[in-house]
Design an enzyme around this catalytic site. Structure first.
Site, PDB file in Angstrom:
ATOM      1  N   GLY A  83       5.594   1.227 -12.421  1.00 55.49           N
ATOM      2  CA  GLY A  83       4.660   0.261 -12.988  1.00 55.49           C
ATOM      3  C   GLY A  83       4.462  -0.890 -12.027  1.00 55.49           C
ATOM      4  N   VAL A 115      12.650   2.956  -4.029  1.00 52.15           N
ATOM      5  CA  VAL A 115      13.325   3.804  -5.009  1.00 52.15           C
ATOM      6  C   VAL A 115      13.511   3.011  -6.296  1.00 52.15           C
ATOM      7  CG1 VAL A 115      15.381   5.185  -5.507  1.00 52.15           C
ATOM      8  CG2 VAL A 115      14.604   4.928  -3.133  1.00 52.15           C
ATOM      9  N   GLY A 155      -0.989   2.952 -13.923  1.00 55.35           N
ATOM     10  CA  GLY A 155      -0.307   2.543 -12.683  1.00 55.35           C
ATOM     11  C   GLY A 155       1.073   3.150 -12.520  1.00 55.35           C
ATOM     12  N   GLU A 166       1.475   7.344  -8.073  1.00 51.26           N
ATOM     13  CA  GLU A 166       0.888   6.952  -6.791  1.00 51.26           C
ATOM     14  C   GLU A 166      -0.623   7.077  -6.973  1.00 51.26           C
ATOM     15  OE1 GLU A 166       2.527   6.274  -3.671  1.00 51.26           O
ATOM     16  OE2 GLU A 166       4.261   6.056  -4.982  1.00 51.26           O
ATOM     17  N   ALA A 220      11.340   1.290  -8.192  1.00 56.42           N
ATOM     18  CA  ALA A 220      10.576   0.039  -8.332  1.00 56.42           C
ATOM     19  C   ALA A 220      11.501  -1.170  -8.251  1.00 56.42           C
ATOM     20  CB  ALA A 220       9.752   0.058  -9.615  1.00 56.42           C
ATOM     21  N   GLU A 271      13.537  -2.339  -1.213  1.00 53.20           N
ATOM     22  CA  GLU A 271      14.195  -1.997  -2.486  1.00 53.20           C
ATOM     23  C   GLU A 271      13.273  -1.192  -3.384  1.00 53.20           C
ATOM     24  OE1 GLU A 271      16.498  -1.071  -4.616  1.00 53.20           O
ATOM     25  OE2 GLU A 271      17.678  -2.862  -4.195  1.00 53.20           O
ATOM     26  N   LYS A 282       6.858   3.871   0.813  1.00 54.89           N
ATOM     27  CA  LYS A 282       8.064   4.555   1.285  1.00 54.89           C
ATOM     28  C   LYS A 282       7.813   5.452   2.490  1.00 54.89           C
ATOM     29  CE  LYS A 282       8.407   6.137  -3.343  1.00 54.89           C
ATOM     30  NZ  LYS A 282       7.091   5.631  -3.654  1.00 54.89           N
ATOM     31  N   LYS A 329      12.320   9.796  -2.069  1.00 54.33           N
ATOM     32  CA  LYS A 329      13.271   8.813  -2.593  1.00 54.33           C
ATOM     33  C   LYS A 329      14.708   9.264  -2.388  1.00 54.33           C
ATOM     34  CE  LYS A 329      10.161   6.928  -6.065  1.00 54.33           C
ATOM     35  NZ  LYS A 329       9.734   7.055  -7.462  1.00 54.33           N
ATOM     36  N   THR A 348       0.849  -1.188   0.000  1.00 54.62           N
ATOM     37  CA  THR A 348       0.000   0.000   0.000  1.00 54.62           C
ATOM     38  C   THR A 348       0.885   1.238   0.000  1.00 54.62           C
ATOM     39  OG1 THR A 348      -0.028   0.388   2.378  1.00 54.62           O
ATOM     40  CG2 THR A 348      -1.554  -1.266   1.539  1.00 54.62           C
TER      41      THR A 348
END
Ligand code: ADP
Ligand code: ASP
Ligand code: MG
Length: 814
Positions: free
Chosen positions: A796, A608, A663, A666, A610, A605, A578, A681, A554
């Protein structure tokens, strides 16, 4: 001659007794046999219950007796041909009348002496052996029934010390004159030297069989039960447990002492001395090999042979400064317990001699405290020792193996496996023989401890991970899809079995400790219970499964707020959210500390870039001693997508809408467009580089008009993009007029960070960044001029899910 023993589960019903008789008939083709039978399964418990109820003046003992009667009469009616039933029924009824009279006596006196209790318990074996002998006779088997009490002689009542001389002589005298091919004996029952009836203790029918086997020097002793041998752990608790085909007497003794009740511990002694092989066989799968127990076992590679456990244990601790160096303390303690007939399962004493810790059966705990405190009354009154402390609800777990002595580091492996799974060890005992390491742990942890140790020592080839997934939107559903798709591959190639045991969205949650069926997960989730981050955590903790991982897909603050609960319970956390890592530094730091302290992996991971290995690369640089000087990056797949496709003739609103639908943003695109997401990030990268920094320290140069920044919800935000199209066209033209492209750049250098839209000329590495790609340039001491570059798709659902997947696998490989 062979001796066969059939346990309560083997003679539980008429149907299973038929199976037993079949096995006996087959075995008697080659050998003459002594056959020992237990009471019908569960009957000893019922008898003891009836006795206790009667002594407590509780009328319900009559109902218990009726249940006992029904069990036996039903068995007779099903087992014995109608023509021969009546005499058998009348004998059974007459025995049951005797039993009733004994219980009535206990009821009237409100008392049950140990002797009466023994006599009541012995009815189980006396009845079962009688009924089975009649069934065998009806089948014309060459079988006679003998009363074990006439042979097996103990030194005194209630203590299972045998007078072997008398016992063996009596058995041999009988065997010499016996001409029947099969002799049936009730197990468990015996008499004392002075002729009082007694029993051999719970599980004692095995002992009866072993005594007989040793006396006549039988070829083999076969213990027939309801499992195919001695398993690597109790098969009822550890599904992956496997039978061990061959073990030594010593191992069998250790395993059974610590709870592997397939054989009763003293059983081994008489047959060990005579070197008689024991087979553990399954009545319900007679062709399975089972387990062979002999003095020695040829070459075996594995260090650990089995793991056993006993529940219902209490730990009694006696401690105090007055014990140090004074001889005789332990002697007095053990004499006290011996006098009270309390069996000690495990002892540990700290080398300071400051405390002694004993594990005993919980049923004896109160008595033990009373007698010990009474015995040390003087020392307690002088403050030299403290009154004993009792801890209930603990269990003992023992790792057993003859070869353990030759393997270093086993206890380390054992403790680290348990530590990783948050199993607290209360006491440790290692036998001097080093064939056994036993530990005391909380009873609630037993399943988890057994399964994780079993996995560690016997299933090194497959490791099970248990996922608790929250968030099943774009990323979550992709993750579930990938997990399903890769399940076989992971099992085969990485020896990882990944199970999803819980799923939750913001409204509903579902759990299944056996693993959820993912084929219809959407529908199952709709029918789930009401969800909340707190309830989800509570259930996750209560399930207490090994290698548990909480997965957060989420972008919700409320969920990030509970990570610390998971970590503090040794549950790993994998997240693409994040918020936690970009929160106040003190919170980020706390999570890192908890992760270390509780050996609970915390991986993010996907915070930042994806699925790109950005954080991992950075961590590796730092771990290997490098130092980050500067980071320059395009970190927003969403902004990159937006500015790559925002051209003359296209509306900014449409592009952002499209990015959201695909997608790339956010759920609330303002978080991306306002630069907050990128700021988070670069903040995380700065922190991972070792910098103590807050979000407010980052210089953010927004490109959105004030009106868009001020909107309160997503629809208003989109509306503001529409009305401010001219503002965006202006930004675009300013760049294109200089032959530059617009990139949203994040920068960190020597403790300072900033984010903002920049004009990138065509010779810059960022210029050709396509679609939703991300790029990060690491300038470090080792890469001072030519940066280390990580580049690729950075947004994505698909790539984010695969990044989460990679973090999960990383944990699996640890
Ligand atoms: P019986 O009725 O034949 O005497 P028990 O119930 O006394 O049988 O013993 C068999 C049971 O022992 C099995 O059903 C199993 O649940 C339990 N058990 C505990 N540990 C082990 C183990 N390591 N291997 C096999 N069985 C075990
Ligand atoms: N019937 C006795 C018990 O249940 C003895 C045995 O089955 O071994 O303990
Ligand atoms: Mg048994």
């Amino acid at each position: 001659m062979n001796v066969l023993k059939f346990g309560g589960s083997s003679v539980a019903t008429a149907q299973t007794i038929q199976q037993v008789l079949q096995i006996v008939a087959n075995q008697s083709k080659n050998d003459s046999l002594f056959v020992v039978v237990s009471a019908l399964g569960g009957v000893t418990d019922l008898l003891l219950k009836a006795g206790a109820q009667a002594a407590a003046n509780n009328n319900e003992y009559k109902e218990t007796l009726s249940e006992i009667e029904k069990r036996h009469l039903d068995t007779v009616r099903e087992l014995i041909p109608v023509t021969e039933q009546s005499s058998v029924i009348s004998t059974v009824k007459s025995k049951l009348n005797d039993l009733e009279a004994l219980c009535e006596g206990a009821f009237l006196l409100s008392e049950l002496s140990p002797k009466t209790s023994s006599v009541i318990a012995s009815f189980g074996e006396l009845l079962s052996s009688y009924i089975i002998s009649e069934a065998a006779k009806a089948k014309k088997m060459d079988l006679i029934l003998q009363d074990s009490r006439d042979y097996i002689t103990t030194v005194e009542a209630e203590k299972v010390t045998l007078n072997y001389e008398v016992t063996n002589n009596k058995i041999l005298a009988f065997a010499k004159n016996n001409s029947s091919k099969i002799v049936l004996f009730p197990g468990f029952v015996a008499r004392t030297e002075s002729g009082e009836p007694t029993t051999l203790g719970r599980g004692g029918s095995d002992f009866t069989a072993a005594i007989l086997a040793a006396a006549v020097q039988a070829k083999d002793l076969l213990i027939w039960t309801d499992v195919s041998g001695m398993f690597t752990a109790n098969p009822r608790v550890v599904k992956q447990a496997k039978p061990v085909s061959h073990i030594s007497y010593q191992e069998a003794m250790e395993l059974s002492h610590f709870g592997a009740k397939v054989i009763y511990p003293p059983t081994i002694q008489p047959v060990l001395e005579k070197n008689i092989p024991i087979y553990i066989k399954n009545t319900f799968a007679p062709d399975d090999f089972g387990t062979l127990i002999t003095r020695e076992v040829a070459e075996r590679k594995q260090a650990v042979t089995g793991i056993s456990h006993i529940e219902n244990i209490s730990v009694i601790t006696l401690e105090g400064g007055g014990m140090v160096g004074i001889p005789g303390f332990s002697k007095r303690l053990f004499e006290t317990l011996y006098a009270a007939k309390i069996n000690v399962v495990l002892i540990t004493q700290a080398s300071s001699e400051h405390s002694i810790c004993l594990a005993i059966d919980s049923a004896d705990a109160d008595k033990a405290k009373t007698v010990i405190d009474a015995s040390f009354e003087f020392e307690i009154s002088k403050g030299k020792v403290h009154p004993t402390k009792t801890e209930n609800d603990v269990a003992i777990l023992a790792l057993v193996g003859d070869n353990m002595v030759e393997h270093q580091g086993l206890s380390g492996k054992m403790f680290s496996t348990l530590g990783k799974n948050n199993v607290n060890i209360r006491a440790i005992a290692q036998g001097a023989s080093e064939k056994n390491i036993s530990i005391v742990i909380a009873k609630k942890d037993i399943d988890k401890a057994l399964n994780s140790l079993h996995e560690q020592f016997f299933e090194v080839k497959t490791k099970q991970l248990n996922l608790f997934i929250t968030g099943v939107g774009n990323v979550g559903s992709k993750l579930i899809e990938q997990l399903q798709q890769q399940a076989d591959y992971l099992k085969e190639n990485l020896r990882l079995k990944i199970r999803v045991v819980a799923l939750s969205n913001s409204r509903k949650m579902i759990f299944n400790p056996e693993g959820l069926d993912l084929t219809n997960w959407k529908e199952s989730l709709e029918n789930g219970e009401q969800a909340s981050p707190d309830a989800f955590f509570k259930q996750t903790k209560a399930m207490n499964l090994r290698n548990s991982i909480f997965v957060d897909n989420t972008a919700t603050e409320k969920i990030a707020a509970v990570y610390k609960n998971y970590l503090a319970n040794s549950i790993g956390v994998v997240t693409c959210n994040k918020i936690a890592c970009a929160d106040a530094y003190i919170n980020y730091h706390e999570l890192q500390t908890l992760s270390r302290e509780y050996s609970a992996p915390f991986l993010y991971e996907t915070n930042v870039g994806a699925g790109l290995p950005i954080i991992d690369t950075l961590n590796n640089l730092i771990a290997s001693g490098d130092r980050v000087r500067k980071i320059q990056a395009v970190l927003s797949g969403s902004l990159n997508f937006v500015f790559n496709y925002y051209k003359k003739g296209v509306s900014f609103f449409d592009i952002v809408k499209q990015a959201q639908e695909q997608g790339y943003t956010e759920p609330d695109p303002k978080i991306d467009l306002s630069g907050v997401d990128v700021a988070r990030k670069i903040l995380i990268l700065a922190r991972e580089s070792g910098q103590v920094m807050e979000l407010s320290d980052i210089e953010n140069n927004p490109f959105l008009p004030q009106e868009s920044l001020a909107t309160a919800n997503v629809p208003d935000f989109f509306e503001s993009l529409k009305t401010n199209e001219a503002h965006f066209t202006e930004i675009l033209e300013a760049a294109t007029s200089k032959d530059c492209r617009l990139k949203y750049v994040a920068q960190y250098e020597e403790g300072k960070a900033s984010v903002g839209l920049q004009h990138i000329p065509s010779d810059h590495p960022f210029y050709n960044l396509e679609g939703s790609d991300n790029i990060v340039l690491f300038y470090t001491d080792r890469y001072p001029e030519q940066p280390l570059i990580v580049k690729g798709a950075g947004a994505g659902a698909d790539v984010t899910a695969s990044g989460i997947f990679a973090d999960i696998i990383r944990i699996g490989k640890q």
